[in-house]
Each structure stands twice: as C-alpha cells, then as structure tokens.
Design a protein around this motif. Structure first.
Motif, PDB file in Angstrom:
ATOM      1  N   LEU A 150       0.758  -1.206   0.043  1.00 49.76           N
ATOM      2  CA  LEU A 150       0.033  -0.016  -0.184  1.00 49.76           C
ATOM      3  C   LEU A 150       0.786   1.187   0.209  1.00 49.76           C
ATOM      4  O   LEU A 150       0.347   2.328  -0.390  1.00 49.76           O
ATOM      5  N   ASN A 151       2.147   1.047   0.518  1.00 45.62           N
ATOM      6  CA  ASN A 151       2.906   2.213   0.515  1.00 45.62           C
ATOM      7  C   ASN A 151       4.005   2.253  -0.568  1.00 45.62           C
ATOM      8  O   ASN A 151       5.053   2.766  -0.583  1.00 45.62           O
ATOM      9  N   ASP A 152       3.858   1.318  -1.711  1.00 40.72           N
ATOM     10  CA  ASP A 152       4.630   1.208  -2.716  1.00 40.72           C
ATOM     11  C   ASP A 152       6.114   1.129  -2.385  1.00 40.72           C
ATOM     12  O   ASP A 152       7.064   1.353  -2.896  1.00 40.72           O
ATOM     13  N   ILE A 153       6.209   0.152  -1.310  1.00 42.36           N
ATOM     14  CA  ILE A 153       7.646  -0.598  -1.016  1.00 42.36           C
ATOM     15  C   ILE A 153       7.551  -1.918  -1.211  1.00 42.36           C
ATOM     16  O   ILE A 153       6.911  -2.524  -1.165  1.00 42.36           O
ATOM     17  N   PRO A 154       8.812  -2.391  -2.047  1.00 40.41           N
ATOM     18  CA  PRO A 154       8.885  -3.755  -2.248  1.00 40.41           C
ATOM     19  C   PRO A 154       8.849  -4.538  -1.308  1.00 40.41           C
ATOM     20  O   PRO A 154       9.399  -4.350  -0.179  1.00 40.41           O
ATOM     21  N   VAL A 155       8.148  -5.843  -1.408  1.00 40.58           N
ATOM     22  CA  VAL A 155       8.108  -6.704  -0.320  1.00 40.58           C
ATOM     23  C   VAL A 155       9.165  -7.480  -0.546  1.00 40.58           C
ATOM     24  O   VAL A 155       9.484  -8.301  -1.575  1.00 40.58           O
ATOM     25  N   PRO A 156       9.861  -7.659   0.537  1.00 41.22           N
ATOM     26  CA  PRO A 156      11.202  -8.520   0.811  1.00 41.22           C
ATOM     27  C   PRO A 156      10.511 -10.039   0.539  1.00 41.22           C
ATOM     28  O   PRO A 156       9.598 -10.595   0.911  1.00 41.22           O
ATOM     29  N   MET A 157      11.712 -10.766   0.314  1.00 40.89           N
ATOM     30  CA  MET A 157      11.658 -12.280   0.167  1.00 40.89           C
ATOM     31  C   MET A 157      11.381 -12.814   1.741  1.00 40.89           C
ATOM     32  O   MET A 157      11.913 -12.248   2.592  1.00 40.89           O
ATOM     33  N   THR A 158      10.372 -13.710   2.027  1.00 41.50           N
ATOM     34  CA  THR A 158       9.990 -14.260   3.034  1.00 41.50           C
ATOM     35  C   THR A 158      10.528 -15.732   3.222  1.00 41.50           C
ATOM     36  O   THR A 158      11.243 -16.098   3.674  1.00 41.50           O
ATOM     37  N   TYR A 159       9.434 -16.506   2.402  1.00 43.17           N
ATOM     38  CA  TYR A 159       9.724 -18.000   2.399  1.00 43.17           C
ATOM     39  C   TYR A 159      10.240 -18.267   0.882  1.00 43.17           C
ATOM     40  O   TYR A 159      10.403 -19.307   0.515  1.00 43.17           O
ATOM     41  N   GLY A 160      10.605 -17.355  -0.015  1.00 47.13           N
ATOM     42  CA  GLY A 160      11.160 -17.475  -1.161  1.00 47.13           C
ATOM     43  C   GLY A 160      10.903 -16.179  -1.935  1.00 47.13           C
ATOM     44  O   GLY A 160      10.485 -15.208  -1.215  1.00 47.13           O
ATOM     45  N   PRO A 161      11.118 -15.972  -3.399  1.00 43.58           N
ATOM     46  CA  PRO A 161      11.253 -14.673  -3.823  1.00 43.58           C
ATOM     47  C   PRO A 161       9.841 -14.080  -3.942  1.00 43.58           C
ATOM     48  O   PRO A 161       8.661 -15.055  -3.989  1.00 43.58           O
ATOM     49  N   SER A 162       9.620 -12.975  -3.589  1.00 45.35           N
ATOM     50  CA  SER A 162       8.544 -12.228  -3.748  1.00 45.35           C
ATOM     51  C   SER A 162       8.146 -11.890  -5.213  1.00 45.35           C
ATOM     52  O   SER A 162       9.096 -11.705  -5.996  1.00 45.35           O
ATOM     53  N   ALA A 163       6.947 -11.390  -5.301  1.00 41.76           N
ATOM     54  CA  ALA A 163       6.836 -10.537  -6.951  1.00 41.76           C
ATOM     55  C   ALA A 163       7.398  -9.397  -6.947  1.00 41.76           C
ATOM     56  O   ALA A 163       7.522  -8.959  -8.221  1.00 41.76           O
ATOM     57  N   ASP A 164       8.006  -8.973  -5.987  1.00 38.47           N
ATOM     58  CA  ASP A 164       8.781  -7.746  -6.279  1.00 38.47           C
ATOM     59  C   ASP A 164      10.097  -7.792  -6.317  1.00 38.47           C
ATOM     60  O   ASP A 164      10.952  -6.730  -6.440  1.00 38.47           O
ATOM     61  N   GLU A 165      10.623  -9.045  -6.263  1.00 36.98           N
ATOM     62  CA  GLU A 165      11.852  -9.425  -6.178  1.00 36.98           C
ATOM     63  C   GLU A 165      12.462  -9.341  -7.690  1.00 36.98           C
ATOM     64  O   GLU A 165      11.774  -9.652  -8.623  1.00 36.98           O
ATOM     65  N   SER A 166      13.493  -8.832  -8.281  1.00 33.35           N
ATOM     66  CA  SER A 166      14.148  -8.700  -9.741  1.00 33.35           C
ATOM     67  C   SER A 166      14.371 -10.272 -10.051  1.00 33.35           C
ATOM     68  O   SER A 166      14.658 -11.214  -9.065  1.00 33.35           O
ATOM     69  N   PRO A 167      14.280 -10.484 -11.506  1.00 36.13           N
ATOM     70  CA  PRO A 167      14.433 -11.984 -11.895  1.00 36.13           C
ATOM     71  C   PRO A 167      15.730 -12.521 -11.490  1.00 36.13           C
ATOM     72  O   PRO A 167      15.645 -13.659 -11.195  1.00 36.13           O
ATOM     73  N   SER A 168      16.766 -11.593 -11.482  1.00 34.39           N
ATOM     74  CA  SER A 168      17.960 -12.095 -11.185  1.00 34.39           C
ATOM     75  C   SER A 168      18.062 -12.844  -9.758  1.00 34.39           C
ATOM     76  O   SER A 168      18.728 -13.440  -9.287  1.00 34.39           O
ATOM     77  N   MET A 169      17.363 -11.871  -8.794  1.00 36.23           N
ATOM     78  CA  MET A 169      17.373 -12.296  -7.355  1.00 36.23           C
ATOM     79  C   MET A 169      16.464 -13.737  -7.010  1.00 36.23           C
ATOM     80  O   MET A 169      16.783 -14.434  -6.257  1.00 36.23           O
ATOM     81  N   SER A 170      15.446 -13.851  -8.137  1.00 37.84           N
ATOM     82  CA  SER A 170      14.571 -15.239  -7.585  1.00 37.84           C
ATOM     83  C   SER A 170      15.446 -16.308  -8.033  1.00 37.84           C
ATOM     84  O   SER A 170      14.956 -17.512  -7.579  1.00 37.84           O
ATOM     85  N   ALA A 171      16.565 -16.059  -8.805  1.00 34.95           N
ATOM     86  CA  ALA A 171      17.350 -17.738  -8.859  1.00 34.95           C
ATOM     87  C   ALA A 171      18.232 -17.989  -7.795  1.00 34.95           C
ATOM     88  O   ALA A 171      18.952 -19.033  -7.650  1.00 34.95           O
ATOM     89  N   VAL A 172      18.310 -16.905  -6.954  1.00 32.43           N
ATOM     90  CA  VAL A 172      19.208 -16.945  -5.736  1.00 32.43           C
ATOM     91  C   VAL A 172      18.453 -17.926  -4.599  1.00 32.43           C
ATOM     92  O   VAL A 172      17.544 -17.281  -4.046  1.00 32.43           O
ATOM     93  N   SER A 173      19.123 -18.728  -4.166  1.00 32.83           N
ATOM     94  CA  SER A 173      18.454 -19.526  -3.039  1.00 32.83           C
ATOM     95  C   SER A 173      18.692 -18.926  -1.732  1.00 32.83           C
ATOM     96  O   SER A 173      20.055 -18.239  -1.548  1.00 32.83           O
ATOM     97  N   PRO A 174      17.850 -18.971  -0.903  1.00 36.27           N
ATOM     98  CA  PRO A 174      18.168 -18.159   0.614  1.00 36.27           C
ATOM     99  C   PRO A 174      19.226 -19.213   1.524  1.00 36.27           C
ATOM    100  O   PRO A 174      19.273 -19.857   1.124  1.00 36.27           O
TER     101      PRO A 174
END
Length: 80
Positions: free
Chosen positions: A56-80
C-alpha cells in the motif's frame, strides 16, 4: 517462546492446556497446538499484514519464504 519450546518434551507438548476467564474455560487444546496456533500462526498473520502495508505504501515486499513478486528476476534464482 524459544526457551519454552527448547525445554519442552514430547510428553509435555501433548498435555492439555486451557485458556480461562475466571472459572470459565474458553479454550482447551494440547500445548503443541496452542503453541502452533497462538504463536506461529500469529507470526505468519502479522508477516502478511506487513506485506500488505508495504504494498500500500509502494515499498517492495522482501523475500520471506522464497522470492516475492517484487524481487528482480536475477534475485529469484538465488536460493536463501
């Protein structure tokens, strides 16, 4: 909470626990389910509220249990 769980035995987690208001029993369940429902589920609930607040405040949602929809595509390939 961590200390309580660490000190718990399998047997103690299967014992009953009751939430009372004076002499009136409001809720009865095993300690295991009480811990899970009151603490873990509650934590997940507030984590979801934080995600809504951030969106609601236009702040990207960080990864919690895996990549969020706001993560960049390059970040989604990185495992936590």
């Amino acid at each position: 909470m961590r200390a309580t769980i660490a000190a718990s035995t399998e047997e103690s987690l299967h014992q009953g626990w009751s939430l009372t208001a004076g002499d009136r029993i409001l809720y009865t369940e095993t300690r295991y389910l009480v811990y899970r429902q009151f603490f873990f589920n509650h934590f997940v609930h507030h984590r979801a509220q934080l995600g809504v607040y951030l969106r609601l405040n236009d702040i990207p949602v960080p990864m919690t249990y895996g990549p969020s929809a706001d993560e960049s595509p390059s970040m989604s390939a990185v495992s936590p």
